[in-house]
Design a protein around this motif. Structure first.
Motif: not given
Ligand code: PIF
Length: 393
Positions: A163, A190-193, A196, A199
Motif C-alpha cells: 500500500s 491506496v491499498h493492493n497497489l 489492477n 486497488r
C-alpha cells in the motif's frame, strides 16, 4: 466581489462520456518498477502512462468543487454555526469521487502547465498552475458568486510495500460571507497497489476546519478502515463554538453523505453525492462532472493559453485510448522538461511561475497566492499575444 462568470461564454451542452472507454491493457509492470526503485523518492520516478487517468492534479483540484452549491448555501446562512455545517459537508464532499478512482493516479503536471475552468452553471471560475516540479506543487484560485477559494497542494508519500500513503501538506482556504475558513486534508491510502482490479482507497485522520473570524471550529474524524470493524468510510465530528461547546454533531460517510443532528435517528441530511453515470466503470470511474473536465470546447480553444492541460498531448492521447503514442509523448515531454531545467541551471536562472507567487505566512510556512493577472491577461491582451517564457510542448 464575486466573479462575473456569466458573461464569459454562453452555456453549452457538455459531453457526458470520454471519447472512448479505457483500453484494457495487461500488467503495467508497476510492481517491478517500484521494486527497482525501493527506498527512492517515488515522485522522482517516471511512471508508466497506463497507471494514469486522463486528468491531472490541477483538474483534480477543480474536481473538489463538484459540490460547490454547498458553499452557496453557506453564503445564504446568517448563523455562523449553521454555516459551518455546510462548509464541513463541502470539505467532506471533495472525497466522494475518490471512492471510484483508486485504480489510477492523476497526471503529474509539467512545470508551468495551467488549467482554467469556467462554470457559469455553478457560478465560479477556476485557475490552477503547477508552480514547482520537485517536489510537485499545484496551486489554484477560485472566484465564485458567493466565495473565494484557494489552496496549494504538495504530497508526502510513504510506500509500505502493498500500500501507499499520501499525506497532503498545506491548507485549504475559503472565504464566504464574513467567515474565513481554513482546513487541512486527511491521509489517503491506496491499498493492493499491484492488483489492477482490487486497488482501493481509504481516507483517514483528523480534519480541523476553523472559521478564523468567528473562532468557530469543526473537528472531523475520518475513520480508518480495518479488517476487524465495519466502520468503512465513516466520518463523525462536531461544530464547536468559541467557548469549545459542541453545538452540532455531524456523522455519515464520505462515500454516502453527511448528516447533522443531536442524535442519528433524527439527523437531517446536509449532503449526498450525485448518482454515478451509466458505465462509469468503463471510463476510469469518472463522475459526470469529471467527464467534463478535460473537454476541449472548439469555440473556447483559441481563448486558452497554450499551457492549458487540454492541449497536453500525452494526456489527450490517453483519453483517446492510444496507449503507445501516449507513452512515447509522455517520455518526450519529460525529456524536454529536463532540458529546459538544465538550461536554466546553466544560466543560473531561477524559475518564477506566471500566475502565482510564493509568500511566507506568520508561521514561516510557504504559501502560493494568485497574482490576479490570469483573467486580466485573458480579457485585455489575450493569450495569443502573451509571451510565455518557455514552450511546454
Ligand atoms: C514524473 O511523474 P509521473 C516523475 O516525477 C519524474 O521524476 C519526472 O522526471 P524528472 C517526470 O517529469 C514526471 O512526469 C511520478 C510520481 C509523481 C505525483 C504526486 O507522473 C502523487 O511519471 C500523486 O509520476 C498521487 O508519481 C495522487 O508524483 C493519488 O504525481 C491521489 O509518486 C508517484 C506514483 C504514485 C503511485 C500511486 C499509484 C496509484 C495507482 O527527471 O524531471 O524527475
Amino acid at each position: 466581489g464575486g466573479a462575473n462568470v456569466g458573461t464569459v461564454r454562453t452555456m453549452k451542452t457538455r459531453r457526458t462520456k470520454l471519447p472512448v472507454p479505457k483500453p484494457q491493457n495487461a500488467d503495467n509492470g508497476l510492481w517491478s518498477l517500484l521494486y527497482k526503485n525501493i527506498g527512492k523518492d517515488l515522485s522522482k520516478v517516471s511512471m508508466p502512462v497506463t497507471i494514469n487517468e486522463p486528468l491531472n492534479m490541477l483538474q483534480r483540484l477543480c474536481e473538489e468543487l463538484e459540490y460547490s452549491e454547498l458553499i452557496d448555501k453557506a453564503a445564504e446562512t446568517k448563523d455562523a454555526m449553521e454555516r459551518m455545517v455546510h462548509i464541513a459537508a463541502f470539505a467532506v464532499s471533495g472525497y466522494a469521487s475518490s471512492y471510484y478512482r483508486a485504480g489510477h493516479k492523476p497526471f503529474n503536471p509539467l512545470l508551468g502547465e495551467t488549467y482554467e475552468c469556467i462554470r457559469e452553471d455553478k457560478g465560479f471560475r477556476f485557475i490552477a498552475e503547477q508552480v514547482q516540479h520537485h517536489p510537485p506543487i499545484s496551486a489554484c484560485f477560485v472566484e465564485g458568486q458567493s466565495f473565494t477559494f484557494w489552496q496549494d497542494i504538495r504530497m508526502k508519500t510513504k510506500f509500505w510495500g502493498k500500500s501507499m500513503e499520501i499525506m497532503p501538506v498545506g491548507l485549504v482556504h475559503l472565504q464566504v460571507a464574513d467567515s474565513h475558513y481554513v482546513w487541512n486534508k486527511v491521509t489517503t491510502c491506496v491499498h493492493n497497489l499491484f492488483s489492477n482490479n482490487q486497488r482501493w482507497a481509504d481516507q483517514y485522520g483528523e480534519m480541523k476546519i476553523e472559521d478564523i473570524n468567528h473562532k468557530i471550529t469543526c473537528k472531523l474524524t475520518f475513520v480508518k478502515a480495518s479488517y476487524w470493524s465495519d466502520k468503512k468510510h465513516e466520518v463523525y465530528g462536531s461544530v464547536l463554538d468559541a467557548a469549545g461547546n459542541s453545538v452540532h454533531h455531524l456523522m455519515g460517510k464520505w462515500t454516502e453523505g453527511i448528516y447533522c443532528g443531536p442524535v442519528a435517528s433524527t439527523a437531517r441530511c446536509v449532503w449526498r453525492p450525485g448518482q454515478m453515470p451509466e458505465d462509469y466503470e468503463l471510463y476510469y470511474g469518472f463522475s459526470r462532472y469529471a467527464m467534463q473536465l478535460n473537454e476541449l470546447d472548439p469555440d473556447e480553444a483559441d481563448k486558452l493559453p497554450i499551457t492549458d492541460t487540454r492541449f497536453r498531448p500525452d494526456q489527450r492521447l490517453l483519453e483517446n485510448g492510444d496507449i503507445a503514442a501516449a507513452e512515447a509523448a509522455k517520455a518526450a515531454l519529460e525529456q524536454h522538461q529536463r532540458e529546459r531545467r538544465k538550461k536554466r541551471e546553466e544560466r543560473g536562472e531561477e524559475y518564477y511561475p506566471q500566475w502565482f507567487r510564493k509568500v511566507f505566512d506568520a508561521k514561516g510556512e510557504e504559501n502560493w497566492v494568485y497574482n490576479s493577472r490570469y483573467w486580466e491577461t485573458r480579457e485585455k491582451i489575450g493569450f495569443k499575444k502573451y509571451k510565455f517564457p518557455e514552450k511546454l510542448w
